[in-house]
Design an enzyme around this catalytic site. Sequence first.
Site, PDB file in Angstrom:
ATOM      1  N   ILE A  14      17.535 120.475 -17.632  1.00 40.68           N
ATOM      2  CA  ILE A  14      17.716 121.178 -16.669  1.00 40.68           C
ATOM      3  C   ILE A  14      17.125 120.919 -15.277  1.00 40.68           C
ATOM      4  CG2 ILE A  14      17.714 123.609 -16.139  1.00 40.68           C
ATOM      5  CD1 ILE A  14      17.231 124.288 -19.116  1.00 40.68           C
ATOM      6  N   SER A 126      12.627 132.332 -21.014  1.00 41.12           N
ATOM      7  CA  SER A 126      13.910 132.155 -22.227  1.00 41.12           C
ATOM      8  C   SER A 126      14.387 133.389 -22.740  1.00 41.12           C
ATOM      9  CB  SER A 126      13.309 131.200 -23.253  1.00 41.12           C
ATOM     10  OG  SER A 126      14.289 131.371 -24.279  1.00 41.12           O
ATOM     11  N   THR A 128      14.902 133.887 -25.612  1.00 41.18           N
ATOM     12  CA  THR A 128      14.010 134.035 -26.869  1.00 41.18           C
ATOM     13  C   THR A 128      13.055 135.167 -26.867  1.00 41.18           C
ATOM     14  OG1 THR A 128      12.945 132.783 -28.453  1.00 41.18           O
ATOM     15  CG2 THR A 128      12.039 132.476 -26.253  1.00 41.18           C
ATOM     16  N   TYR A 151       6.620 128.468 -29.909  1.00 45.13           N
ATOM     17  CA  TYR A 151       7.553 128.219 -28.726  1.00 45.13           C
ATOM     18  C   TYR A 151       7.657 129.524 -27.787  1.00 45.13           C
ATOM     19  CZ  TYR A 151      11.187 127.421 -25.399  1.00 45.13           C
ATOM     20  OH  TYR A 151      11.996 127.398 -24.365  1.00 45.13           O
ATOM     21  N   LYS A 155       6.402 131.291 -23.925  1.00 45.48           N
ATOM     22  CA  LYS A 155       7.177 131.771 -22.921  1.00 45.48           C
ATOM     23  C   LYS A 155       6.600 133.271 -22.693  1.00 45.48           C
ATOM     24  CE  LYS A 155       9.467 128.085 -22.048  1.00 45.48           C
ATOM     25  NZ  LYS A 155       9.378 127.512 -21.056  1.00 45.48           N
ATOM     26  N   ASN A 181      21.526 130.314 -23.481  1.00 50.27           N
ATOM     27  CA  ASN A 181      21.842 128.983 -23.983  1.00 50.27           C
ATOM     28  C   ASN A 181      22.684 128.134 -22.949  1.00 50.27           C
ATOM     29  OD1 ASN A 181      21.390 130.930 -26.226  1.00 50.27           O
ATOM     30  ND2 ASN A 181      21.790 129.007 -27.646  1.00 50.27           N
ATOM     31  N   ASN A 201      19.891 121.674 -31.829  1.00 51.69           N
ATOM     32  CA  ASN A 201      20.855 122.807 -31.194  1.00 51.69           C
ATOM     33  C   ASN A 201      22.431 122.250 -31.286  1.00 51.69           C
ATOM     34  OD1 ASN A 201      18.298 122.557 -28.756  1.00 51.69           O
ATOM     35  ND2 ASN A 201      18.590 124.475 -29.788  1.00 51.69           N
ATOM     36  N   ARG A 233      26.358 133.615 -29.099  1.00 49.30           N
ATOM     37  CA  ARG A 233      25.445 133.452 -28.187  1.00 49.30           C
ATOM     38  C   ARG A 233      26.121 133.313 -26.666  1.00 49.30           C
ATOM     39  NH1 ARG A 233      22.899 133.966 -31.693  1.00 49.30           N
ATOM     40  NH2 ARG A 233      21.120 132.599 -32.771  1.00 49.30           N
ATOM     41  N   ARG A 296      20.606 129.935 -41.244  1.00 47.58           N
ATOM     42  CA  ARG A 296      19.415 129.124 -40.708  1.00 47.58           C
ATOM     43  C   ARG A 296      18.492 130.133 -40.503  1.00 47.58           C
ATOM     44  NH1 ARG A 296      19.403 125.468 -35.114  1.00 47.58           N
ATOM     45  NH2 ARG A 296      19.614 127.425 -34.245  1.00 47.58           N
ATOM     46  N   ASP A 299      17.474 132.768 -36.979  1.00 44.68           N
ATOM     47  CA  ASP A 299      18.421 132.901 -36.139  1.00 44.68           C
ATOM     48  C   ASP A 299      18.731 134.350 -35.769  1.00 44.68           C
ATOM     49  OD1 ASP A 299      19.303 130.359 -35.183  1.00 44.68           O
ATOM     50  OD2 ASP A 299      20.716 130.003 -36.958  1.00 44.68           O
TER      51      ASP A 299
HETATM   52  P1  NAD Z   1      13.570 118.726 -21.386  1.00 46.23           P
HETATM   53  O1  NAD Z   1      12.797 118.509 -22.533  1.00 46.23           O
HETATM   54  O2  NAD Z   1      15.006 118.196 -21.146  1.00 46.23           O
HETATM   55  O3  NAD Z   1      12.792 119.084 -19.935  1.00 46.23           O
HETATM   56  C1  NAD Z   1      11.459 119.308 -20.079  1.00 46.23           C
HETATM   57  C2  NAD Z   1      10.695 118.091 -19.495  1.00 46.23           C
HETATM   58  O4  NAD Z   1       9.434 118.302 -19.238  1.00 46.23           O
HETATM   59  C3  NAD Z   1      10.963 116.797 -20.076  1.00 46.23           C
HETATM   60  O5  NAD Z   1      11.377 115.699 -19.439  1.00 46.23           O
HETATM   61  C4  NAD Z   1       9.454 116.339 -20.675  1.00 46.23           C
HETATM   62  O6  NAD Z   1       9.417 114.841 -20.476  1.00 46.23           O
HETATM   63  C5  NAD Z   1       8.714 117.281 -19.636  1.00 46.23           C
HETATM   64  N1  NAD Z   1       7.261 117.568 -20.099  1.00 46.23           N
HETATM   65  C6  NAD Z   1       6.797 117.916 -21.135  1.00 46.23           C
HETATM   66  N2  NAD Z   1       5.768 118.380 -21.367  1.00 46.23           N
HETATM   67  C7  NAD Z   1       5.039 117.759 -20.192  1.00 46.23           C
HETATM   68  C8  NAD Z   1       3.809 117.581 -19.393  1.00 46.23           C
HETATM   69  N3  NAD Z   1       2.796 117.972 -20.264  1.00 46.23           N
HETATM   70  N4  NAD Z   1       3.838 116.963 -18.385  1.00 46.23           N
HETATM   71  C9  NAD Z   1       4.868 116.465 -17.583  1.00 46.23           C
HETATM   72  N5  NAD Z   1       5.988 116.710 -18.274  1.00 46.23           N
HETATM   73  C10 NAD Z   1       6.264 117.309 -19.346  1.00 46.23           C
HETATM   74  O7  NAD Z   1      14.027 120.420 -21.663  1.00 46.23           O
HETATM   75  P2  NAD Z   1      15.081 121.484 -20.735  1.00 46.23           P
HETATM   76  O8  NAD Z   1      16.206 122.018 -21.694  1.00 46.23           O
HETATM   77  O9  NAD Z   1      15.432 120.801 -19.323  1.00 46.23           O
HETATM   78  O10 NAD Z   1      14.103 122.774 -20.477  1.00 46.23           O
HETATM   79  C11 NAD Z   1      13.609 122.979 -19.344  1.00 46.23           C
HETATM   80  C12 NAD Z   1      12.816 124.267 -19.378  1.00 46.23           C
HETATM   81  O11 NAD Z   1      13.448 125.347 -19.777  1.00 46.23           O
HETATM   82  C13 NAD Z   1      11.632 124.268 -20.474  1.00 46.23           C
HETATM   83  O12 NAD Z   1      10.400 124.901 -20.005  1.00 46.23           O
HETATM   84  C14 NAD Z   1      12.340 125.095 -21.653  1.00 46.23           C
HETATM   85  O13 NAD Z   1      11.385 125.676 -22.349  1.00 46.23           O
HETATM   86  C15 NAD Z   1      13.093 126.097 -20.723  1.00 46.23           C
HETATM   87  N6  NAD Z   1      14.174 126.532 -21.537  1.00 46.23           N
HETATM   88  C16 NAD Z   1      15.319 125.638 -22.226  1.00 46.23           C
HETATM   89  C17 NAD Z   1      16.325 126.091 -22.737  1.00 46.23           C
HETATM   90  C18 NAD Z   1      17.202 125.297 -23.355  1.00 46.23           C
HETATM   91  O14 NAD Z   1      18.148 125.678 -24.299  1.00 46.23           O
HETATM   92  N7  NAD Z   1      17.370 123.864 -22.901  1.00 46.23           N
HETATM   93  C19 NAD Z   1      16.334 127.349 -22.761  1.00 46.23           C
HETATM   94  C20 NAD Z   1      15.493 128.544 -22.265  1.00 46.23           C
HETATM   95  C21 NAD Z   1      14.289 127.984 -21.747  1.00 46.23           C
HETATM   96  C1  WQD Z   2      23.054 128.233 -31.071  1.00 40.48           C
HETATM   97  C2  WQD Z   2      24.051 128.795 -32.443  1.00 40.48           C
HETATM   98  C3  WQD Z   2      23.051 128.645 -34.639  1.00 40.48           C
HETATM   99  C4  WQD Z   2      23.072 124.152 -34.713  1.00 40.48           C
HETATM  100  C5  WQD Z   2      17.679 128.173 -29.108  1.00 40.48           C
HETATM  101  C6  WQD Z   2      16.258 128.201 -29.048  1.00 40.48           C
HETATM  102  C7  WQD Z   2      16.040 129.211 -27.815  1.00 40.48           C
HETATM  103  C8  WQD Z   2      16.552 128.657 -26.517  1.00 40.48           C
HETATM  104  C9  WQD Z   2      18.020 128.270 -26.777  1.00 40.48           C
HETATM  105  C10 WQD Z   2      15.009 127.828 -25.327  1.00 40.48           C
HETATM  106  C11 WQD Z   2      23.314 129.442 -33.460  1.00 40.48           C
HETATM  107  C12 WQD Z   2      24.342 127.452 -34.653  1.00 40.48           C
HETATM  108  C13 WQD Z   2      23.110 125.439 -34.491  1.00 40.48           C
HETATM  109  C14 WQD Z   2      23.827 123.621 -35.819  1.00 40.48           C
HETATM  110  C15 WQD Z   2      24.887 125.910 -35.845  1.00 40.48           C
HETATM  111  N1  WQD Z   2      15.783 127.622 -26.337  1.00 40.48           N
HETATM  112  N2  WQD Z   2      23.991 126.156 -35.059  1.00 40.48           N
HETATM  113  N3  WQD Z   2      24.784 124.518 -36.448  1.00 40.48           N
HETATM  114  O1  WQD Z   2      19.092 128.968 -31.635  1.00 40.48           O
HETATM  115  O2  WQD Z   2      20.563 130.169 -29.936  1.00 40.48           O
HETATM  116  O3  WQD Z   2      18.662 129.076 -29.224  1.00 40.48           O
HETATM  117  O4  WQD Z   2      17.976 127.199 -27.874  1.00 40.48           O
HETATM  118  O5  WQD Z   2      13.955 128.717 -24.831  1.00 40.48           O
HETATM  119  O6  WQD Z   2      14.720 129.746 -27.857  1.00 40.48           O
HETATM  120  O7  WQD Z   2      15.960 128.965 -30.196  1.00 40.48           O
HETATM  121  O8  WQD Z   2      20.423 127.759 -30.018  1.00 40.48           O
HETATM  122  O9  WQD Z   2      21.798 125.797 -29.905  1.00 40.48           O
HETATM  123  O10 WQD Z   2      20.042 126.027 -31.939  1.00 40.48           O
HETATM  124  O11 WQD Z   2      22.134 127.510 -31.806  1.00 40.48           O
HETATM  125  O12 WQD Z   2      25.737 126.384 -36.488  1.00 40.48           O
HETATM  126  O13 WQD Z   2      23.757 122.523 -36.290  1.00 40.48           O
HETATM  127  O14 WQD Z   2      24.638 127.655 -33.146  1.00 40.48           O
HETATM  128  O15 WQD Z   2      23.090 129.159 -35.995  1.00 40.48           O
HETATM  129  O16 WQD Z   2      24.187 130.446 -34.098  1.00 40.48           O
HETATM  130  P1  WQD Z   2      19.726 129.143 -30.337  1.00 40.48           P
HETATM  131  P2  WQD Z   2      21.107 126.518 -30.862  1.00 40.48           P
END
Ligand code: NAD
Ligand code: WQD
Length: 340
Positions: A14, A126, A128, A151, A155, A181, A201, A233, A296, A299
Site C-alpha cells: 500500500i 484495519s 479487523t 496482529y 491495530k 480488503n 490472502n 468481503r 478456515r 474467518d
Molecule cells: P507490506 O508488508 O507490503 O508493507 C509494510 C512495509 O513495512 C513492508 O515494506 C515492510 O518491509 C515494512 N516494515 C515492517 N516492519 C518494519 C520496521 N520495523 N521498520 C521499517 N519497515 C518495516 O504491507 P501492506 O499490505 O502494504 O500494509 C501496510 C499497512 O497497512 C500495515 O500497517 C498493515 O497492517 C495495514 N493493513 C494492511 C491490510 C492488507 O490487507 N494489506 C489491511 C488492513 C491494514
Molecule cells: C478473504 C476471503 C477467506 C485465502 C485479512 C486479515 C485482515 C486484513 C485483510 C490486515 C476469506 C477466503 C482466502 C484462500 C479462501 N488485513 N480465502 N482461500 O481474512 O478477509 O482479511 O486481510 O489488516 O486483518 O485477516 O483476507 O484475503 O485472507 O481472505 O477462500 O486461499 O477469502 O476465507 O473469506 P481476510 P483474505
Amino acid sequence: MKKTVLVTGGTGYIGSHTVVELQAAGYEVVVVDDLSNSKENSLAGIQEITSTKPRFYKIDLKNKELSSEIFSTHKIDAVIHFAAFKAVGESVANPLHYYQNNLGTLLNILELMKQYDCENLVFSSSCTVYGQPEKLPVTEDTPIQPAASPYGNTKQIGEEIIRDTINSSDKLSSISLRYFNPIGAHDSGLIGELPQGVPNNLVPYLLKVVGGELEQLSVFGGDYNTKDGTCVRDYIHVVDLAKAHVIAVDKLLDKKSKRYEVFNLGTGEGYSVLDLIKTFQEATGETINYKIVDRRPGDVEQIFADTRNANDNLGWKAERDLKNMLSTAWKWQQHLMRKS
Ligand code: NAD
Ligand code: WQD
C-alpha cells in the site's frame, strides 16, 4: 515550498502506491523501510511511473536512534505510518514479534514526531478491529470486538496509543484509516503486492494458481449463511486506498480535521469468494482451478463498510470496481512472471 511526507513502509504494497499518489499531488516524499517484507526495486517501479525517485532510508524503525536521522535531516510535515507486520497466522505463532514491531515502531514514530515538532499522522488501521459485527454495514461507531489475533490487537492498541498521545498534547492530530480488503495494483503493472512464500490472502494465492506456481485454490467454506455459502468481503482497489491517504494528509495539513478521526475505507459492496473468482475469470479470460474445502478457523462470515463517513467527511469515494481490481492484479502478476 513543497510539503514533505514521511512514508514508513513505503516500499511495501500500500505504501508504494501511496508514494506514487503523493508525488502526483505535489508532495516531496521520504520513504523509510527495513525491507523485511518488500524489495528496494519497488522504488524503481515508482520512479518509472512518476519520473521521481523518493529519498529512501533502509532503517528498522524499532531502532529509534537510527530513525532520528530522518527527522534531523528532513523537515517532515506529516507521517503516514504503514510499517508493520501483517500476517494474522504468524502473529498467533509469534505474538511478541508482532507487538515489538507494530507497537515499537509506532512508539518511536510518535516520540520522534514530538521531538521534531511534526504534528500530523496518518495511521494504517484495519477492519479487523470490528471482528464479526452484529450489524452490517459497519460504521466507525460499530463496537470494537476483542481482537481475534495479536496482529488485530496491535491495530486496536495502536489506535489507543495515538488517542492517548493526542489527549496529552496540544499539537498532534491524527487520522486512522481502517482498510477493508485491499487488492489490485497500479495500472502500469509496475508495482503491486509481493507476498513472501505461500500467500495466505485470497488474491495473492489465486494469482499464483493462475500463474501456475500453485496447483489449486482452496475456497475456505461453502456453508456460510451468505448468498452462495462463501464468505463476503469488501474488496478495495489499492489505488483508491492510496488516494485516500493523500486526502487525509491534505486534511491534516490544512488543519481541517478534528484532532483525531477514524475512517472506514472500503467500497461498501460485499462480494463472496465465488463472486471474486467469477469476476476474475470474466476480466482476464483465465480459468481458475479451485475447490471448496472446510472453513478456515477465525474467518468472519461477512463484513463490508458503511462508507458514508469517508464520503462525507473525508471527501473520498472508491472509484474502481472489482473487475478493475482483478485485471490490474493480474497485470502485476504477469509482470512478476516475466521478471522471474
Ligand atoms: P507490506 O508488508 O507490503 O508493507 C509494510 C512495509 O513495512 C513492508 O515494506 C515492510 O518491509 C515494512 N516494515 C515492517 N516492519 C518494519 C520496521 N520495523 N521498520 C521499517 N519497515 C518495516 O504491507 P501492506 O499490505 O502494504 O500494509 C501496510 C499497512 O497497512 C500495515 O500497517 C498493515 O497492517 C495495514 N493493513 C494492511 C491490510 C492488507 O490487507 N494489506 C489491511 C488492513 C491494514
Ligand atoms: C478473504 C476471503 C477467506 C485465502 C485479512 C486479515 C485482515 C486484513 C485483510 C490486515 C476469506 C477466503 C482466502 C484462500 C479462501 N488485513 N480465502 N482461500 O481474512 O478477509 O482479511 O486481510 O489488516 O486483518 O485477516 O483476507 O484475503 O485472507 O481472505 O477462500 O486461499 O477469502 O476465507 O473469506 P481476510 P483474505
